[in-house]
Scaffold this motif. Sequence first.
Motif, PDB file in Angstrom:
ATOM      1  N   GLY A  39       0.762  -1.244   0.000  1.00 28.51           N
ATOM      2  CA  GLY A  39       0.000   0.000   0.000  1.00 28.51           C
ATOM      3  C   GLY A  39       0.790   1.289   0.000  1.00 28.51           C
ATOM      4  O   GLY A  39       0.188   2.345   0.064  1.00 28.51           O
ATOM      5  N   PHE A  40       2.113   1.270  -0.035  1.00 29.04           N
ATOM      6  CA  PHE A  40       2.952   2.487  -0.040  1.00 29.04           C
ATOM      7  C   PHE A  40       2.681   3.407   1.153  1.00 29.04           C
ATOM      8  O   PHE A  40       3.586   3.882   1.782  1.00 29.04           O
ATOM      9  CB  PHE A  40       2.790   3.305  -1.317  1.00 29.04           C
ATOM     10  N   ASN A  41       1.412   3.722   1.459  1.00 34.91           N
ATOM     11  CA  ASN A  41       1.078   4.522   2.640  1.00 34.91           C
ATOM     12  C   ASN A  41      -0.224   4.005   3.244  1.00 34.91           C
ATOM     13  O   ASN A  41      -0.889   3.156   2.665  1.00 34.91           O
ATOM     14  CB  ASN A  41       1.030   6.031   2.320  1.00 34.91           C
ATOM     15  N   GLN A  42      -0.611   4.545   4.390  1.00 39.28           N
ATOM     16  CA  GLN A  42      -1.763   4.026   5.136  1.00 39.28           C
ATOM     17  C   GLN A  42      -3.103   4.256   4.442  1.00 39.28           C
ATOM     18  O   GLN A  42      -4.090   3.600   4.767  1.00 39.28           O
ATOM     19  CB  GLN A  42      -1.796   4.638   6.533  1.00 39.28           C
ATOM     20  N   PHE A  43      -3.159   5.172   3.480  1.00 44.16           N
ATOM     21  CA  PHE A  43      -4.418   5.503   2.823  1.00 44.16           C
ATOM     22  C   PHE A  43      -4.685   4.646   1.583  1.00 44.16           C
ATOM     23  O   PHE A  43      -5.810   4.528   1.134  1.00 44.16           O
ATOM     24  CB  PHE A  43      -4.439   6.986   2.433  1.00 44.16           C
ATOM     25  N   ILE A  44      -3.627   4.068   1.032  1.00 44.87           N
ATOM     26  CA  ILE A  44      -3.741   3.265  -0.182  1.00 44.87           C
ATOM     27  C   ILE A  44      -4.135   1.832   0.169  1.00 44.87           C
ATOM     28  O   ILE A  44      -3.579   1.244   1.085  1.00 44.87           O
ATOM     29  CB  ILE A  44      -2.394   3.275  -0.942  1.00 44.87           C
ATOM     30  N   GLN A  45      -5.103   1.302  -0.577  1.00 42.98           N
ATOM     31  CA  GLN A  45      -5.490  -0.110  -0.443  1.00 42.98           C
ATOM     32  C   GLN A  45      -5.491  -0.739  -1.821  1.00 42.98           C
ATOM     33  O   GLN A  45      -6.362  -0.452  -2.644  1.00 42.98           O
ATOM     34  CB  GLN A  45      -6.877  -0.246   0.167  1.00 42.98           C
ATOM     35  N   VAL A  46      -4.513  -1.587  -2.092  1.00 42.25           N
ATOM     36  CA  VAL A  46      -4.423  -2.273  -3.372  1.00 42.25           C
ATOM     37  C   VAL A  46      -5.223  -3.565  -3.272  1.00 42.25           C
ATOM     38  O   VAL A  46      -4.994  -4.382  -2.386  1.00 42.25           O
ATOM     39  CB  VAL A  46      -2.952  -2.558  -3.734  1.00 42.25           C
ATOM     40  N   LYS A  47      -6.189  -3.721  -4.175  1.00 42.08           N
ATOM     41  CA  LYS A  47      -6.990  -4.954  -4.217  1.00 42.08           C
ATOM     42  C   LYS A  47      -6.467  -5.938  -5.242  1.00 42.08           C
ATOM     43  O   LYS A  47      -6.503  -7.130  -5.038  1.00 42.08           O
ATOM     44  CB  LYS A  47      -8.452  -4.628  -4.505  1.00 42.08           C
ATOM     45  N   ASP A  48      -5.991  -5.428  -6.381  1.00 41.55           N
ATOM     46  CA  ASP A  48      -5.545  -6.312  -7.459  1.00 41.55           C
ATOM     47  C   ASP A  48      -4.507  -5.604  -8.311  1.00 41.55           C
ATOM     48  O   ASP A  48      -4.585  -4.392  -8.519  1.00 41.55           O
ATOM     49  CB  ASP A  48      -6.745  -6.711  -8.338  1.00 41.55           C
ATOM     50  N   ILE A  49      -3.544  -6.375  -8.787  1.00 38.24           N
ATOM     51  CA  ILE A  49      -2.549  -5.866  -9.731  1.00 38.24           C
ATOM     52  C   ILE A  49      -2.501  -6.841 -10.902  1.00 38.24           C
ATOM     53  O   ILE A  49      -2.192  -8.013 -10.727  1.00 38.24           O
ATOM     54  CB  ILE A  49      -1.139  -5.750  -9.107  1.00 38.24           C
ATOM     55  N   LYS A  50      -2.852  -6.337 -12.081  1.00 38.47           N
ATOM     56  CA  LYS A  50      -2.706  -7.123 -13.304  1.00 38.47           C
ATOM     57  C   LYS A  50      -1.379  -6.715 -13.918  1.00 38.47           C
ATOM     58  O   LYS A  50      -1.049  -5.532 -13.968  1.00 38.47           O
ATOM     59  CB  LYS A  50      -3.850  -6.826 -14.268  1.00 38.47           C
ATOM     60  N   GLU A  51      -0.604  -7.696 -14.383  1.00 35.76           N
ATOM     61  CA  GLU A  51       0.704  -7.346 -14.927  1.00 35.76           C
ATOM     62  C   GLU A  51       1.019  -8.118 -16.196  1.00 35.76           C
ATOM     63  O   GLU A  51       0.624  -9.259 -16.361  1.00 35.76           O
ATOM     64  CB  GLU A  51       1.813  -7.535 -13.891  1.00 35.76           C
ATOM     65  N   ILE A  52       1.726  -7.420 -17.083  1.00 38.71           N
ATOM     66  CA  ILE A  52       2.231  -8.005 -18.322  1.00 38.71           C
ATOM     67  C   ILE A  52       3.714  -7.657 -18.382  1.00 38.71           C
ATOM     68  O   ILE A  52       4.097  -6.502 -18.167  1.00 38.71           O
ATOM     69  CB  ILE A  52       1.513  -7.434 -19.561  1.00 38.71           C
ATOM     70  N   THR A  53       4.547  -8.643 -18.679  1.00 38.66           N
ATOM     71  CA  THR A  53       5.985  -8.433 -18.741  1.00 38.66           C
ATOM     72  C   THR A  53       6.431  -8.276 -20.198  1.00 38.66           C
ATOM     73  O   THR A  53       6.026  -9.044 -21.060  1.00 38.66           O
ATOM     74  CB  THR A  53       6.731  -9.617 -18.098  1.00 38.66           C
ATOM     75  N   TYR A  54       7.251  -7.261 -20.421  1.00 36.37           N
ATOM     76  CA  TYR A  54       7.802  -6.971 -21.750  1.00 36.37           C
ATOM     77  C   TYR A  54       9.317  -6.869 -21.647  1.00 36.37           C
ATOM     78  O   TYR A  54       9.872  -6.797 -20.554  1.00 36.37           O
ATOM     79  CB  TYR A  54       7.287  -5.618 -22.270  1.00 36.37           C
ATOM     80  N   GLN A  55       9.953  -6.768 -22.806  1.00 41.33           N
ATOM     81  CA  GLN A  55      11.368  -6.433 -22.817  1.00 41.33           C
ATOM     82  C   GLN A  55      11.512  -4.953 -22.500  1.00 41.33           C
ATOM     83  O   GLN A  55      10.587  -4.169 -22.705  1.00 41.33           O
ATOM     84  CB  GLN A  55      11.979  -6.742 -24.182  1.00 41.33           C
ATOM     85  N   GLU A  56      12.681  -4.590 -22.027  1.00 39.37           N
ATOM     86  CA  GLU A  56      12.976  -3.196 -21.664  1.00 39.37           C
ATOM     87  C   GLU A  56      12.720  -2.269 -22.854  1.00 39.37           C
ATOM     88  O   GLU A  56      13.035  -2.603 -23.991  1.00 39.37           O
ATOM     89  CB  GLU A  56      14.447  -3.122 -21.230  1.00 39.37           C
ATOM     90  N   LYS A  57      12.115  -1.107 -22.577  1.00 38.01           N
ATOM     91  CA  LYS A  57      11.817  -0.126 -23.622  1.00 38.01           C
ATOM     92  C   LYS A  57      12.800   1.039 -23.634  1.00 38.01           C
ATOM     93  O   LYS A  57      12.863   1.781 -24.593  1.00 38.01           O
ATOM     94  CB  LYS A  57      10.392   0.403 -23.460  1.00 38.01           C
ATOM     95  N   GLY A  58      13.525   1.249 -22.548  1.00 35.94           N
ATOM     96  CA  GLY A  58      14.557   2.282 -22.529  1.00 35.94           C
ATOM     97  C   GLY A  58      14.162   3.609 -21.906  1.00 35.94           C
ATOM     98  O   GLY A  58      14.651   4.656 -22.303  1.00 35.94           O
ATOM     99  N   TYR A  59      13.267   3.595 -20.907  1.00 35.05           N
ATOM    100  CA  TYR A  59      12.924   4.839 -20.200  1.00 35.05           C
ATOM    101  C   TYR A  59      14.145   5.338 -19.425  1.00 35.05           C
ATOM    102  O   TYR A  59      14.913   4.545 -18.901  1.00 35.05           O
ATOM    103  CB  TYR A  59      11.764   4.607 -19.231  1.00 35.05           C
ATOM    104  N   ASN A  60      14.266   6.666 -19.335  1.00 32.54           N
ATOM    105  CA  ASN A  60      15.406   7.261 -18.636  1.00 32.54           C
ATOM    106  C   ASN A  60      15.091   7.671 -17.206  1.00 32.54           C
ATOM    107  O   ASN A  60      15.992   7.862 -16.407  1.00 32.54           O
ATOM    108  CB  ASN A  60      15.927   8.491 -19.404  1.00 32.54           C
ATOM    109  N   ASN A  61      13.791   7.875 -16.894  1.00 34.72           N
ATOM    110  CA  ASN A  61      13.411   8.313 -15.551  1.00 34.72           C
ATOM    111  C   ASN A  61      12.004   7.804 -15.262  1.00 34.72           C
ATOM    112  O   ASN A  61      11.442   7.079 -16.061  1.00 34.72           O
ATOM    113  CB  ASN A  61      13.499   9.838 -15.427  1.00 34.72           C
ATOM    114  N   PHE A  62      11.445   8.211 -14.129  1.00 36.87           N
ATOM    115  CA  PHE A  62      10.080   7.812 -13.779  1.00 36.87           C
ATOM    116  C   PHE A  62       9.249   9.074 -13.688  1.00 36.87           C
ATOM    117  O   PHE A  62       9.605  10.008 -12.983  1.00 36.87           O
ATOM    118  CB  PHE A  62      10.044   7.054 -12.445  1.00 36.87           C
ATOM    119  N   SER A  63       8.131   9.118 -14.416  1.00 36.60           N
ATOM    120  CA  SER A  63       7.323  10.330 -14.453  1.00 36.60           C
ATOM    121  C   SER A  63       5.869  10.057 -14.081  1.00 36.60           C
ATOM    122  O   SER A  63       5.375   8.933 -14.220  1.00 36.60           O
ATOM    123  CB  SER A  63       7.384  10.965 -15.847  1.00 36.60           C
TER     124      SER A  63
END
Length: 94
Positions: free
Chosen positions: A68-92
Amino acid sequence: MIRGGKINKYLIVSGRVQGVGFRYSAAQKAKELQLSGWVRNKIDGTVELEVEGDENKINHYIDEMNAGFNQFIQVKDIKEITYQEKGYNNFSIK
Protein backbone atom coordinates in the motif's frame (compact mmCIF):
# COMPACT_ATOMS: atom_id res chain seq x y z
CA MET A 1 8.44 -14.99 -19.19
CA ILE A 2 11.61 -12.96 -19.48
CA ARG A 3 14.13 -13.94 -16.79
CA GLY A 4 17.00 -11.97 -15.31
CA GLY A 5 18.40 -8.60 -16.27
CA LYS A 6 16.29 -5.59 -17.10
CA ILE A 7 12.61 -5.94 -17.90
CA ASN A 8 9.50 -3.81 -18.30
CA LYS A 9 6.21 -4.50 -16.52
CA TYR A 10 2.91 -2.89 -17.43
CA LEU A 11 0.62 -2.85 -14.38
CA ILE A 12 -3.01 -1.98 -13.78
CA VAL A 13 -3.70 -1.44 -10.09
CA SER A 14 -7.19 -1.43 -8.60
CA GLY A 15 -8.48 -0.64 -5.12
CA ARG A 16 -8.30 2.66 -3.25
CA VAL A 17 -5.59 4.07 -5.50
CA GLN A 18 -6.83 7.50 -6.62
CA GLY A 19 -6.86 10.59 -4.41
CA VAL A 20 -4.60 8.94 -1.82
CA GLY A 21 -1.10 9.82 -3.07
CA PHE A 22 -0.62 6.61 -5.03
CA ARG A 23 1.05 8.17 -8.09
CA TYR A 24 3.43 10.27 -6.00
CA SER A 25 4.28 7.28 -3.78
CA ALA A 26 4.78 5.04 -6.83
CA ALA A 27 7.15 7.58 -8.36
CA GLN A 28 9.11 8.06 -5.12
CA LYS A 29 9.53 4.30 -4.57
CA ALA A 30 10.57 3.80 -8.20
CA LYS A 31 13.23 6.51 -7.89
CA GLU A 32 14.41 5.01 -4.59
CA LEU A 33 14.85 1.62 -6.30
CA GLN A 34 16.41 3.21 -9.43
CA LEU A 35 13.53 2.09 -11.66
CA SER A 36 12.18 4.06 -14.61
CA GLY A 37 8.80 4.35 -16.32
CA TRP A 38 5.57 6.25 -15.69
CA VAL A 39 2.29 6.21 -13.75
CA ARG A 40 -1.13 7.73 -14.45
CA ASN A 41 -4.75 7.57 -13.29
CA LYS A 42 -7.30 5.93 -15.56
CA ILE A 43 -10.86 7.16 -15.94
CA ASP A 44 -12.26 3.89 -14.47
CA GLY A 45 -10.65 4.55 -11.05
CA THR A 46 -7.63 2.29 -11.56
CA VAL A 47 -4.03 3.38 -12.00
CA GLU A 48 -1.79 2.17 -14.82
CA LEU A 49 1.96 2.22 -14.87
CA GLU A 50 4.99 0.90 -16.62
CA VAL A 51 8.02 0.18 -14.52
CA GLU A 52 11.36 -0.81 -15.93
CA GLY A 53 14.66 -1.99 -14.53
CA ASP A 54 16.20 -4.92 -12.70
CA GLU A 55 13.71 -7.79 -12.36
CA ASN A 56 14.45 -8.33 -8.65
CA LYS A 57 13.97 -4.62 -7.90
CA ILE A 58 10.67 -4.61 -9.82
CA ASN A 59 9.46 -7.62 -7.83
CA HIS A 60 10.35 -5.79 -4.60
CA TYR A 61 8.56 -2.68 -5.94
CA ILE A 62 5.39 -4.70 -6.62
CA ASP A 63 5.58 -6.21 -3.10
CA GLU A 64 5.80 -2.68 -1.66
CA MET A 65 2.89 -1.61 -3.84
CA ASN A 66 0.78 -4.52 -2.59
CA ALA A 67 1.51 -3.37 0.97
CA GLY A 68 0.00 0.00 0.00
CA PHE A 69 2.95 2.49 -0.04
CA ASN A 70 1.08 4.52 2.64
CA GLN A 71 -1.76 4.03 5.14
CA PHE A 72 -4.42 5.50 2.82
CA ILE A 73 -3.74 3.27 -0.18
CA GLN A 74 -5.49 -0.11 -0.44
CA VAL A 75 -4.42 -2.27 -3.37
CA LYS A 76 -6.99 -4.95 -4.22
CA ASP A 77 -5.55 -6.31 -7.46
CA ILE A 78 -2.55 -5.87 -9.73
CA LYS A 79 -2.71 -7.12 -13.30
CA GLU A 80 0.70 -7.35 -14.93
CA ILE A 81 2.23 -8.01 -18.32
CA THR A 82 5.99 -8.43 -18.74
CA TYR A 83 7.80 -6.97 -21.75
CA GLN A 84 11.37 -6.43 -22.82
CA GLU A 85 12.98 -3.20 -21.66
CA LYS A 86 11.82 -0.13 -23.62
CA GLY A 87 14.56 2.28 -22.53
CA TYR A 88 12.92 4.84 -20.20
CA ASN A 89 15.41 7.26 -18.64
CA ASN A 90 13.41 8.31 -15.55
CA PHE A 91 10.08 7.81 -13.78
CA SER A 92 7.32 10.33 -14.45
CA ILE A 93 3.78 11.06 -13.31
CA LYS A 94 1.45 11.59 -16.27
